[in-house]
Design a protein around this motif. Structure first.
Motif, PDB file in Angstrom:
ATOM      1  N   GLN A 131      23.832  18.310 -30.504  1.00  0.00           N
ATOM      2  CA  GLN A 131      24.415  18.737 -31.789  1.00  0.00           C
ATOM      3  C   GLN A 131      24.363  20.249 -31.986  1.00  0.00           C
ATOM      4  O   GLN A 131      25.085  20.787 -32.827  1.00  0.00           O
ATOM      5  N   ASP A 145      35.041  24.708 -24.592  1.00  0.00           N
ATOM      6  CA  ASP A 145      34.806  25.221 -25.923  1.00  0.00           C
ATOM      7  C   ASP A 145      33.977  24.220 -26.727  1.00  0.00           C
ATOM      8  O   ASP A 145      34.507  23.320 -27.377  1.00  0.00           O
ATOM      9  N   ASN A 147      32.168  24.650 -29.368  1.00  0.00           N
ATOM     10  CA  ASN A 147      32.292  24.731 -30.833  1.00  0.00           C
ATOM     11  C   ASN A 147      33.506  23.971 -31.350  1.00  0.00           C
ATOM     12  O   ASN A 147      33.453  23.363 -32.411  1.00  0.00           O
ATOM     13  N   LEU A 148      34.579  24.013 -30.581  1.00  0.00           N
ATOM     14  CA  LEU A 148      35.781  23.266 -30.980  1.00  0.00           C
ATOM     15  C   LEU A 148      35.491  21.762 -30.936  1.00  0.00           C
ATOM     16  O   LEU A 148      35.888  21.021 -31.833  1.00  0.00           O
ATOM     17  N   LEU A 150      32.522  20.320 -31.267  1.00  0.00           N
ATOM     18  CA  LEU A 150      31.623  19.997 -32.385  1.00  0.00           C
ATOM     19  C   LEU A 150      32.375  19.985 -33.712  1.00  0.00           C
ATOM     20  O   LEU A 150      32.105  19.153 -34.578  1.00  0.00           O
ATOM     21  N   PHE A 151      33.313  20.894 -33.850  1.00  0.00           N
ATOM     22  CA  PHE A 151      34.101  20.958 -35.087  1.00  0.00           C
ATOM     23  C   PHE A 151      34.936  19.682 -35.241  1.00  0.00           C
ATOM     24  O   PHE A 151      34.970  19.078 -36.313  1.00  0.00           O
ATOM     25  N   HIS A 152      35.569  19.265 -34.156  1.00  0.00           N
ATOM     26  CA  HIS A 152      36.354  18.026 -34.198  1.00  0.00           C
ATOM     27  C   HIS A 152      35.495  16.845 -34.627  1.00  0.00           C
ATOM     28  O   HIS A 152      35.873  16.042 -35.471  1.00  0.00           O
ATOM     29  N   TYR A 154      32.673  16.845 -36.196  1.00  0.00           N
ATOM     30  CA  TYR A 154      32.184  16.991 -37.564  1.00  0.00           C
ATOM     31  C   TYR A 154      33.262  16.562 -38.561  1.00  0.00           C
ATOM     32  O   TYR A 154      32.983  15.853 -39.531  1.00  0.00           O
TER      33      TYR A 154
ATOM     34  N   MET B  50      41.421  20.210 -38.245  1.00  0.00           N
ATOM     35  CA  MET B  50      41.333  19.941 -36.796  1.00  0.00           C
ATOM     36  C   MET B  50      42.540  20.550 -36.068  1.00  0.00           C
ATOM     37  O   MET B  50      42.392  21.208 -35.037  1.00  0.00           O
ATOM     38  N   ALA B  53      42.262  24.297 -35.994  1.00  0.00           N
ATOM     39  CA  ALA B  53      41.260  24.769 -35.020  1.00  0.00           C
ATOM     40  C   ALA B  53      41.848  24.744 -33.606  1.00  0.00           C
ATOM     41  O   ALA B  53      41.602  25.654 -32.805  1.00  0.00           O
ATOM     42  N   LYS B  57      43.078  27.931 -30.806  1.00  0.00           N
ATOM     43  CA  LYS B  57      42.755  27.968 -29.368  1.00  0.00           C
ATOM     44  C   LYS B  57      44.005  27.766 -28.508  1.00  0.00           C
ATOM     45  O   LYS B  57      43.908  27.338 -27.348  1.00  0.00           O
ATOM     46  N   LYS B 136      28.143  23.887 -42.555  1.00  0.00           N
ATOM     47  CA  LYS B 136      28.324  23.611 -41.133  1.00  0.00           C
ATOM     48  C   LYS B 136      29.754  23.951 -40.696  1.00  0.00           C
ATOM     49  O   LYS B 136      29.969  24.504 -39.617  1.00  0.00           O
ATOM     50  N   LEU B 140      30.763  26.616 -37.836  1.00  0.00           N
ATOM     51  CA  LEU B 140      31.544  26.242 -36.653  1.00  0.00           C
ATOM     52  C   LEU B 140      32.869  27.011 -36.600  1.00  0.00           C
ATOM     53  O   LEU B 140      33.280  27.471 -35.536  1.00  0.00           O
ATOM     54  N   LYS B 143      32.661  30.415 -35.261  1.00  0.00           N
ATOM     55  CA  LYS B 143      32.471  30.498 -33.801  1.00  0.00           C
ATOM     56  C   LYS B 143      33.749  30.206 -33.026  1.00  0.00           C
ATOM     57  O   LYS B 143      33.786  30.329 -31.801  1.00  0.00           O
ATOM     58  N   LEU B 144      34.789  29.794 -33.743  1.00  0.00           N
ATOM     59  CA  LEU B 144      36.056  29.486 -33.059  1.00  0.00           C
ATOM     60  C   LEU B 144      36.859  30.772 -32.853  1.00  0.00           C
ATOM     61  O   LEU B 144      37.903  30.964 -33.449  1.00  0.00           O
TER      62      LEU B 144
END
Lengths: 216, 145
Positions: A131, A145, A147-148, A150-152, A154, B50, B53, B57, B136, B140, B143-144
């Motif tokens: 995590q 990636d 962080n990407l 983990l973001f998804h 989350y 999503m 994000a 990228k 959170k 996150l 950091k992207l």
């Protein structure tokens, strides 16, 4: 003529077994992310290994942790030194045991899982992250990636909350034709699979169920 | 015409909710269901985050599929909008995927929808800049890079 291939297709323990059982004298070269490793066989015994900076048994054990990488077997090449004297069978068993018991949680054998997943045709890479975004296991060292990912996951959890559902069994994303599969293995670990082609997620789930003996 | 398209999806077994949502987060059409509109709106905002994000990228999100024990969600993205479907029986997922492809193509031929879509034109990255974020998410997103 040299035998060439990738460890994704033939696993290293299998390659070692073949060379030993056929009583080969040979040199096995493994290239993984630009790093080279060598295992030498003499009349069916493993007699020497190198995996910079390691030599001997340590190098052999480290090489057993690789799940991908190009390999080449050249027959009739002799070892430059004898650094391993153990019987190949004991050596291989010890190596596999070391590999599996060096896990953060012995109940959760991610090496075994990755091994099993690689038998599923169509997987490009597999990784397990915690995590905090640390990579706990990885089929090959490619840039990912975290962080990407983990973001998804989350956001998927937040969707679950909206629907008063528990955490999802999986999240499957199609990004321009490339598929990414995310699944929570336990409270802290997330399994991430990049698929070469579309695979039924149920197939992946069944492999995980079988390997880890968990209900998902 | 879009009513017909959305009705075709709704009639698939176990479908609970269908909504067509712009990248701005506004709803073009939505079926009346047991799932509150506000919930659909929140879910849409998470899906848009999503997609945003991914765009950050240089990745284009086409489909997101979520599976729970007794419920599933499909979000089919196209240029400027997405279709959200929540359903109970996962066995219909393949049929739904195909139907959603057909629906996307149908919508892109509907003048009224295209006119609305033009008005709704919005960059996805706004969903990573404006709106409600918890700690959170903020961490996150930062950091992207």
């Amino acid at each position: 003529m040299a035998l060439v291939g990738n460890l994704k297709d033939i696993k290293l323990p299998t390659l070692v077994q073949i060379n030993c059982m056929e009583r080969n004298t040979a040199k096995l070269t493994i290239e993984h992310m630009g790093r080279f490793g060598f295992i030498y066989f003499h009349e069916g015994q493993v007699v020497h290994a190198e995996y910079d900076p390691l030599i001997g048994e340590e190098a052999f054990f480290k090489l057993l942790e690789l799940y991908s990488g190009n390999f080449k077997v050249e027959t009739e090449v002799r070892a430059p030194a004898i650094t391993i004297k153990k019987n190949w069978n004991n050596l291989l068993l010890e190596g596999l045991h070391k590999r599996d018991s060096s896990l953060p949680d012995s109940k959760f054998n991610y090496n075994k899982l990755m091994d099993a997943l690689f038998n599923v045709k169509g997987l490009e890479k597999v990784l397990i992250i915690d995590q905090s975004g640390n990579i706990v296991g990885q089929s090959e060292k490619q840039e990912v990636d975290v962080n990407l990912i983990l973001f998804h996951w989350y956001e998927a959890q937040k969707i679950s909350q909206e629907l008063a559902e528990p955490n999802p069994r999986y999240l499957l994303l199609n990004k321009g034709g490339r598929h990414q599969f995310l699944m929570q293995l336990d409270k802290n670990l997330l399994l991430v699979i990049y698929l070469v082609r579309k695979i039924q997620p149920e197939l992946v789930l069944s492999v995980i169920r079988e390997t880890l003996k968990i209900a998902i | 015409m879009s009513e017909k398209l959305i009705e075709e999806i709704r009639q698939i077994e176990s479908v609970e909710a269908v909504a067509i949502i712009s990248f701005k987060g506004n709803v073009w059409q939505q079926t009346e269901t047991g799932i509150p509109r506000e919930t659909i709106h929140h879910i849409a905002s998470y899906l848009l985050k999503m997609a945003a994000a991914n765009e950050k990228k240089q990745q284009k999100l086409i489909l997101a599929e979520l599976l729970w024990l007794n419920r599933s969600l499909l979000a089919r993205f196209s240029n400027g909008f997405f279709i959200l479907v929540i359903f109970r029986n996962h066995e219909v997922v393949s049929l739904l995927r195909i139907t959603l492809n057909v629906t996307v193509a149908g919508l892109l031929e509907e003048k009224a929808f295209l006119k609305w879509l033009k008005k709704e034109k919005s960059a996805l990255d706004i969903h990573l800049k404006k709106g409600q974020f918890d700690e959170k998410e903020v961490r996150l997103i930062s950091k992207l890079v």
